[in-house]
Design a protein around this motif. Sequence first.
Motif, PDB file in Angstrom:
ATOM      1  N   ALA A  48      49.663  43.748  31.512  1.00 44.52           N
ATOM      2  CA  ALA A  48      49.113  42.637  30.571  1.00 44.52           C
ATOM      3  C   ALA A  48      48.908  41.404  31.638  1.00 44.52           C
ATOM      4  CB  ALA A  48      50.160  42.362  29.707  1.00 44.52           C
ATOM      5  N   GLU A  49      49.899  41.100  32.449  1.00 43.14           N
ATOM      6  CA  GLU A  49      49.698  39.788  33.402  1.00 43.14           C
ATOM      7  C   GLU A  49      48.435  40.111  34.314  1.00 43.14           C
ATOM      8  OE1 GLU A  49      50.178  36.488  35.784  1.00 43.14           O
ATOM      9  OE2 GLU A  49      51.059  37.086  33.798  1.00 43.14           O
ATOM     10  N   LEU A  50      48.486  41.165  34.751  1.00 43.96           N
ATOM     11  CA  LEU A  50      47.093  41.569  35.623  1.00 43.96           C
ATOM     12  C   LEU A  50      45.907  41.332  34.828  1.00 43.96           C
ATOM     13  CD1 LEU A  50      46.097  42.477  38.378  1.00 43.96           C
ATOM     14  CD2 LEU A  50      46.284  44.868  37.304  1.00 43.96           C
ATOM     15  N   ASP A  51      45.848  41.893  33.661  1.00 45.85           N
ATOM     16  CA  ASP A  51      44.624  41.692  32.796  1.00 45.85           C
ATOM     17  C   ASP A  51      44.337  40.263  32.425  1.00 45.85           C
ATOM     18  OD1 ASP A  51      42.845  43.462  31.558  1.00 45.85           O
ATOM     19  OD2 ASP A  51      43.621  43.002  29.536  1.00 45.85           O
ATOM     20  N   HIS A  52      45.385  39.485  32.202  1.00 51.02           N
ATOM     21  CA  HIS A  52      45.336  38.017  31.700  1.00 51.02           C
ATOM     22  C   HIS A  52      44.648  37.490  32.988  1.00 51.02           C
ATOM     23  CE1 HIS A  52      48.319  38.804  28.587  1.00 51.02           C
ATOM     24  NE2 HIS A  52      47.249  39.004  28.026  1.00 51.02           N
ATOM     25  N   ARG A  53      45.183  37.571  34.277  1.00 49.44           N
ATOM     26  CA  ARG A  53      45.104  36.920  35.586  1.00 49.44           C
ATOM     27  C   ARG A  53      43.437  37.081  35.975  1.00 49.44           C
ATOM     28  NH1 ARG A  53      48.534  36.746  41.111  1.00 49.44           N
ATOM     29  NH2 ARG A  53      47.123  35.410  42.033  1.00 49.44           N
ATOM     30  N   THR A  54      43.006  38.376  35.589  1.00 54.26           N
ATOM     31  CA  THR A  54      41.753  38.874  36.077  1.00 54.26           C
ATOM     32  C   THR A  54      40.640  38.505  34.999  1.00 54.26           C
ATOM     33  OG1 THR A  54      41.968  41.252  35.471  1.00 54.26           O
ATOM     34  CG2 THR A  54      42.712  40.431  37.577  1.00 54.26           C
ATOM     35  N   TRP A  55      40.962  37.658  33.739  1.00 55.27           N
ATOM     36  CA  TRP A  55      39.884  37.719  32.924  1.00 55.27           C
ATOM     37  C   TRP A  55      38.627  36.804  33.491  1.00 55.27           C
ATOM     38  CZ3 TRP A  55      37.269  33.890  30.840  1.00 55.27           C
ATOM     39  CH2 TRP A  55      36.585  33.856  29.495  1.00 55.27           C
ATOM     40  N   GLU A  74      58.227  47.499  48.305  1.00 59.95           N
ATOM     41  CA  GLU A  74      58.118  47.873  46.881  1.00 59.95           C
ATOM     42  C   GLU A  74      56.887  48.198  46.368  1.00 59.95           C
ATOM     43  OE1 GLU A  74      57.293  43.316  46.996  1.00 59.95           O
ATOM     44  OE2 GLU A  74      58.341  44.744  48.247  1.00 59.95           O
ATOM     45  N   ASP A  75      56.789  48.770  45.282  1.00 65.97           N
ATOM     46  CA  ASP A  75      55.332  49.212  44.899  1.00 65.97           C
ATOM     47  C   ASP A  75      54.909  48.134  44.033  1.00 65.97           C
ATOM     48  OD1 ASP A  75      55.443  51.861  45.968  1.00 65.97           O
ATOM     49  OD2 ASP A  75      56.597  52.791  44.104  1.00 65.97           O
ATOM     50  N   LEU A  76      53.984  47.680  44.215  1.00 61.64           N
ATOM     51  CA  LEU A  76      52.968  46.702  43.518  1.00 61.64           C
ATOM     52  C   LEU A  76      51.900  47.194  42.775  1.00 61.64           C
ATOM     53  CD1 LEU A  76      52.837  43.758  46.281  1.00 61.64           C
ATOM     54  CD2 LEU A  76      54.485  43.826  44.216  1.00 61.64           C
ATOM     55  N   VAL A  77      51.900  46.969  41.481  1.00 58.28           N
ATOM     56  CA  VAL A  77      50.687  47.253  40.677  1.00 58.28           C
ATOM     57  C   VAL A  77      49.532  46.383  40.962  1.00 58.28           C
ATOM     58  CG1 VAL A  77      49.587  47.782  38.383  1.00 58.28           C
ATOM     59  CG2 VAL A  77      52.137  48.323  38.825  1.00 58.28           C
ATOM     60  N   PRO A  90      43.046  40.159  42.517  1.00 63.75           N
ATOM     61  CA  PRO A  90      42.119  39.518  43.181  1.00 63.75           C
ATOM     62  C   PRO A  90      42.437  39.475  44.703  1.00 63.75           C
ATOM     63  CG  PRO A  90      42.794  38.067  41.148  1.00 63.75           C
ATOM     64  CD  PRO A  90      43.658  39.391  41.019  1.00 63.75           C
ATOM     65  N   GLU A  91      43.898  39.576  44.989  1.00 63.70           N
ATOM     66  CA  GLU A  91      44.281  39.547  46.298  1.00 63.70           C
ATOM     67  C   GLU A  91      44.217  40.961  47.086  1.00 63.70           C
ATOM     68  OE1 GLU A  91      48.207  38.060  46.910  1.00 63.70           O
ATOM     69  OE2 GLU A  91      47.587  36.270  45.855  1.00 63.70           O
ATOM     70  N   ALA A  92      44.024  42.061  46.054  1.00 60.17           N
ATOM     71  CA  ALA A  92      43.615  43.496  46.636  1.00 60.17           C
ATOM     72  C   ALA A  92      42.235  43.887  46.517  1.00 60.17           C
ATOM     73  CB  ALA A  92      44.615  44.251  45.788  1.00 60.17           C
ATOM     74  N   ARG A  93      41.375  43.149  46.297  1.00 59.56           N
ATOM     75  CA  ARG A  93      39.846  43.480  46.112  1.00 59.56           C
ATOM     76  C   ARG A  93      39.222  43.559  47.411  1.00 59.56           C
ATOM     77  NH1 ARG A  93      38.337  39.277  40.996  1.00 59.56           N
ATOM     78  NH2 ARG A  93      39.617  40.538  39.749  1.00 59.56           N
ATOM     79  N   GLY A  94      38.407  44.710  47.879  1.00 64.28           N
ATOM     80  CA  GLY A  94      37.712  44.760  48.839  1.00 64.28           C
ATOM     81  C   GLY A  94      38.324  45.670  49.748  1.00 64.28           C
ATOM     82  N   ARG A  95      39.448  46.315  49.129  1.00 61.34           N
ATOM     83  CA  ARG A  95      40.147  47.540  49.760  1.00 61.34           C
ATOM     84  C   ARG A  95      40.057  48.813  49.371  1.00 61.34           C
ATOM     85  NH1 ARG A  95      45.524  43.820  50.327  1.00 61.34           N
ATOM     86  NH2 ARG A  95      44.822  42.170  51.284  1.00 61.34           N
ATOM     87  N   GLY A  96      38.842  49.216  48.691  1.00 63.90           N
ATOM     88  CA  GLY A  96      38.715  50.302  48.133  1.00 63.90           C
ATOM     89  C   GLY A  96      39.532  50.820  46.833  1.00 63.90           C
TER      90      GLY A  96
END
Length: 169
Positions: free
Chosen positions: A18-25, A63-66, A94-100
């Motif tokens: 949910a946090e990821l969804d809201h952050r990337t809207w 740690e595992d990050l979603v 956003p910080e993980a984009r461009g990494r496939g």
Amino acid sequence: MSESRIRPAVHSDAAVLAELDHRTWSPLHAVTPKPQPPYDPFFDARHRPEEYLVAEADGPGGEDLVVGYIRVARPTSLASNAHVRQIQGLVVHPEARGRGIARALLRAAALHACNQGARRLTLRVLGHNAPARALYEAEGYVVEGVLPGEFHLDGRYVDDVFMAISLTP
């Protein structure tokens, strides 16, 4: 962050997804207004964890990050199109984009759909979302239809583009 791993979602992923969804809207891909608190639950009767695949990567402390997710669901409950799955959401931090990661999620979604007996995987993308359209095309999706001006977003009419890929040899 290191290479991503893809796994099925579980109920305990709800808050982070949910946090990821809201952050990337963004109006680049969203057809609904920006969500405002109080938010609806991420998982509900129509959005079940088993429809989601989650991308994880190692965080700075190991740690595992979603870092992303994709939703693969049946487009309808009709028996006559039970052989079809539809991507109904693809999100990458956003910080993980461009990494496939989006590419890895798309490929995992196709395998997931195949494992469920699907013969086709479809999606809808807004016409002005050139980066997403280019990614889908690079992964073999073809445009099967366009609904011109289907959505009115930020004061302009935007096409709804229907794309698909065959999952049979």
